[in-house]
Design a protein around this motif. Structure first.
Motif, PDB file in Angstrom:
ATOM      1  N   GLU A   1       0.806  -1.222   0.000  1.00 54.94           N
ATOM      2  CA  GLU A   1       0.000   0.000   0.000  1.00 54.94           C
ATOM      3  C   GLU A   1       0.845   1.281   0.000  1.00 54.94           C
ATOM      4  O   GLU A   1       0.334   2.362  -0.291  1.00 54.94           O
ATOM      5  CB  GLU A   1      -0.964  -0.002   1.197  1.00 54.94           C
ATOM      6  CG  GLU A   1      -0.376   0.421   2.525  1.00 54.94           C
ATOM      7  CD  GLU A   1       0.383  -0.671   3.260  1.00 54.94           C
ATOM      8  OE1 GLU A   1       0.674  -0.493   4.448  1.00 54.94           O
ATOM      9  OE2 GLU A   1       0.699  -1.711   2.634  1.00 54.94           O
ATOM     10  N   PHE A   2       2.143   1.190   0.316  1.00 58.82           N
ATOM     11  CA  PHE A   2       3.000   2.377   0.324  1.00 58.82           C
ATOM     12  C   PHE A   2       3.324   2.804  -1.099  1.00 58.82           C
ATOM     13  O   PHE A   2       3.559   1.958  -1.975  1.00 58.82           O
ATOM     14  CB  PHE A   2       4.311   2.099   1.046  1.00 58.82           C
ATOM     15  CG  PHE A   2       4.219   2.078   2.543  1.00 58.82           C
ATOM     16  CD1 PHE A   2       3.022   2.302   3.209  1.00 58.82           C
ATOM     17  CD2 PHE A   2       5.352   1.830   3.313  1.00 58.82           C
ATOM     18  CE1 PHE A   2       2.947   2.277   4.597  1.00 58.82           C
ATOM     19  CE2 PHE A   2       5.292   1.812   4.691  1.00 58.82           C
ATOM     20  CZ  PHE A   2       4.095   2.039   5.344  1.00 58.82           C
ATOM     21  N   ASP A   3       3.373   4.115  -1.334  1.00 57.92           N
ATOM     22  CA  ASP A   3       3.886   4.608  -2.607  1.00 57.92           C
ATOM     23  C   ASP A   3       5.325   5.100  -2.407  1.00 57.92           C
ATOM     24  O   ASP A   3       5.836   5.150  -1.284  1.00 57.92           O
ATOM     25  CB  ASP A   3       2.993   5.688  -3.217  1.00 57.92           C
ATOM     26  CG  ASP A   3       2.874   6.936  -2.356  1.00 57.92           C
ATOM     27  OD1 ASP A   3       3.784   7.225  -1.552  1.00 57.92           O
ATOM     28  OD2 ASP A   3       1.869   7.652  -2.503  1.00 57.92           O
ATOM     29  N   ARG A   4       5.974   5.436  -3.519  1.00 54.72           N
ATOM     30  CA  ARG A   4       7.388   5.805  -3.452  1.00 54.72           C
ATOM     31  C   ARG A   4       7.641   7.038  -2.581  1.00 54.72           C
ATOM     32  O   ARG A   4       8.607   7.093  -1.822  1.00 54.72           O
ATOM     33  CB  ARG A   4       7.940   6.040  -4.857  1.00 54.72           C
ATOM     34  CG  ARG A   4       8.163   4.783  -5.668  1.00 54.72           C
ATOM     35  CD  ARG A   4       8.803   5.118  -7.013  1.00 54.72           C
ATOM     36  NE  ARG A   4       9.136   3.926  -7.749  1.00 54.72           N
ATOM     37  CZ  ARG A   4       8.290   3.256  -8.520  1.00 54.72           C
ATOM     38  NH1 ARG A   4       7.034   3.684  -8.634  1.00 54.72           N
ATOM     39  NH2 ARG A   4       8.672   2.168  -9.163  1.00 54.72           N
ATOM     40  N   ASP A   5       6.775   8.043  -2.701  1.00 59.70           N
ATOM     41  CA  ASP A   5       6.988   9.264  -1.929  1.00 59.70           C
ATOM     42  C   ASP A   5       6.923   8.985  -0.432  1.00 59.70           C
ATOM     43  O   ASP A   5       7.731   9.509   0.348  1.00 59.70           O
ATOM     44  CB  ASP A   5       5.948  10.320  -2.316  1.00 59.70           C
ATOM     45  CG  ASP A   5       6.180  10.891  -3.700  1.00 59.70           C
ATOM     46  OD1 ASP A   5       7.301  10.731  -4.230  1.00 59.70           O
ATOM     47  OD2 ASP A   5       5.249  11.509  -4.252  1.00 59.70           O
ATOM     48  N   TYR A   6       5.961   8.176  -0.031  1.00 54.89           N
ATOM     49  CA  TYR A   6       5.823   7.872   1.386  1.00 54.89           C
ATOM     50  C   TYR A   6       7.000   7.028   1.881  1.00 54.89           C
ATOM     51  O   TYR A   6       7.560   7.291   2.963  1.00 54.89           O
ATOM     52  CB  TYR A   6       4.503   7.152   1.648  1.00 54.89           C
ATOM     53  CG  TYR A   6       4.180   7.001   3.111  1.00 54.89           C
ATOM     54  CD1 TYR A   6       3.934   8.117   3.898  1.00 54.89           C
ATOM     55  CD2 TYR A   6       4.113   5.753   3.716  1.00 54.89           C
ATOM     56  CE1 TYR A   6       3.637   7.995   5.249  1.00 54.89           C
ATOM     57  CE2 TYR A   6       3.816   5.621   5.060  1.00 54.89           C
ATOM     58  CZ  TYR A   6       3.582   6.747   5.826  1.00 54.89           C
ATOM     59  OH  TYR A   6       3.301   6.614   7.159  1.00 54.89           O
ATOM     60  N   ALA A   7       7.403   6.030   1.095  1.00 54.63           N
ATOM     61  CA  ALA A   7       8.540   5.203   1.485  1.00 54.63           C
ATOM     62  C   ALA A   7       9.820   6.035   1.579  1.00 54.63           C
ATOM     63  O   ALA A   7      10.637   5.835   2.483  1.00 54.63           O
ATOM     64  CB  ALA A   7       8.726   4.064   0.482  1.00 54.63           C
ATOM     65  N   THR A   8       9.987   6.977   0.655  1.00 55.42           N
ATOM     66  CA  THR A   8      11.156   7.853   0.701  1.00 55.42           C
ATOM     67  C   THR A   8      11.151   8.696   1.970  1.00 55.42           C
ATOM     68  O   THR A   8      12.194   8.861   2.632  1.00 55.42           O
ATOM     69  CB  THR A   8      11.178   8.764  -0.539  1.00 55.42           C
ATOM     70  OG1 THR A   8      11.293   7.941  -1.714  1.00 55.42           O
ATOM     71  CG2 THR A   8      12.351   9.740  -0.499  1.00 55.42           C
ATOM     72  N   ALA A   9       9.992   9.224   2.321  1.00 53.17           N
ATOM     73  CA  ALA A   9       9.886  10.027   3.537  1.00 53.17           C
ATOM     74  C   ALA A   9      10.177   9.190   4.781  1.00 53.17           C
ATOM     75  O   ALA A   9      10.830   9.659   5.721  1.00 53.17           O
ATOM     76  CB  ALA A   9       8.498  10.653   3.619  1.00 53.17           C
TER      77      ALA A   9
END
Length: 237
Positions: free
Chosen positions: A187-195
């Protein structure tokens, strides 16, 4: 299909101004995968009572900042809810902490991982025991992760179907034919995982280690085909 989201965490207070709360992450993932799902949410940290799992069409258990070894007031009722859902054969998907507490509630061993945090884009391989709903996926898949605990020994009623060198029990399928769990976060997207990776800068990661993890996040992900497979698993009672 109607799914009940058991939400056991909230977006970090340091990221809440940038990102949505947990429920839209799952809703957006399954909608993008073409699954027709009606959602209801149980806000565990807000004191919402657990429903009778035998009355539910399906359950999704989220990640959490807590560990199975912690003792908030809701953790034993959550274990009881999981055991009742398992006995009722209510379709159940559990992710990250959900993966861990499902294994723990049914007799598995969950601890801090000996190799530390697993963050960002990780590569997982299917074992010979993959569920049929994953048959169209390749032998290895890439998903986003953020955890320092993991299942060390699955319960006897579970079989490992997904593994990685740093996480040998990353996916479990259960003998009741209705429960499945994943350590990574589709469910995570790249922006959230990066943060999330950025939150670890200086503790325990150096700036160079953070930069290397962020570069890996840009690689291909298999979140949508995995979501389609999971929707099929949940719907195929």
């Amino acid at each position: 299909m109607r799914l009940t989201l058991i939400q056991i965490d909230e977006t970090s207070s340091r990221l809440r101004s940038q990102f949505e709360r947990y429920p839209p992450q799952f809703q957006s993932l399954f909608a993008a995968a073409g699954a027709d799902i009606e959602w209801q949410t149980v806000l565990v940290l807000d004191g919402d009572p657990f429903p009778d799992p035998a009355t539910l069409d399906g359950i999704v258990i989220t990640g959490s900042k807590y560990g199975v070894y912690d003792s908030p007031v809701w953790i034993e009722p959550l274990r009881e809810f999981i055991r009742a859902a398992y006995a009722a054969k209510t379709p159940m998907l559990a992710v990250c902490f959900g993966h861990q507490i499902l294994a723990d509630a049914l007799g598995g061993d969950v601890r801090l991982a000996p190799n530390g945090w697993q963050l960002g884009r990780q590569i997982y391989r299917f074992t010979d025991d993959r569920p049929a709903c994953f048959d169209d996926l390749p032998e290895t898949i890439a998903l986003l992760a953020s955890h320092q605990d993991q299942v060390i020994s699955p319960p006897t009623c579970a079989t490992t179907f997904l593994a990685a060198p740093g996480c040998p029990h990353a996916g479990l399928v259960y003998d009741n034919g209705a429960a499945i769990s994943l350590q990574p976060h589709p469910e995570f997207d790249r922006d959230y995982a990066t943060a999330l990776v950025g939150l670890h800068r200086g503790n325990p990661l150096s700036a160079d280690e953070v930069a290397a993890l962020v570069r890996r996040i840009d690689g291909p992900l298999d979140d949508l085909p995995v979501a389609k497979a999971l929707a099929a698993c949940l719907g195929g009672r």
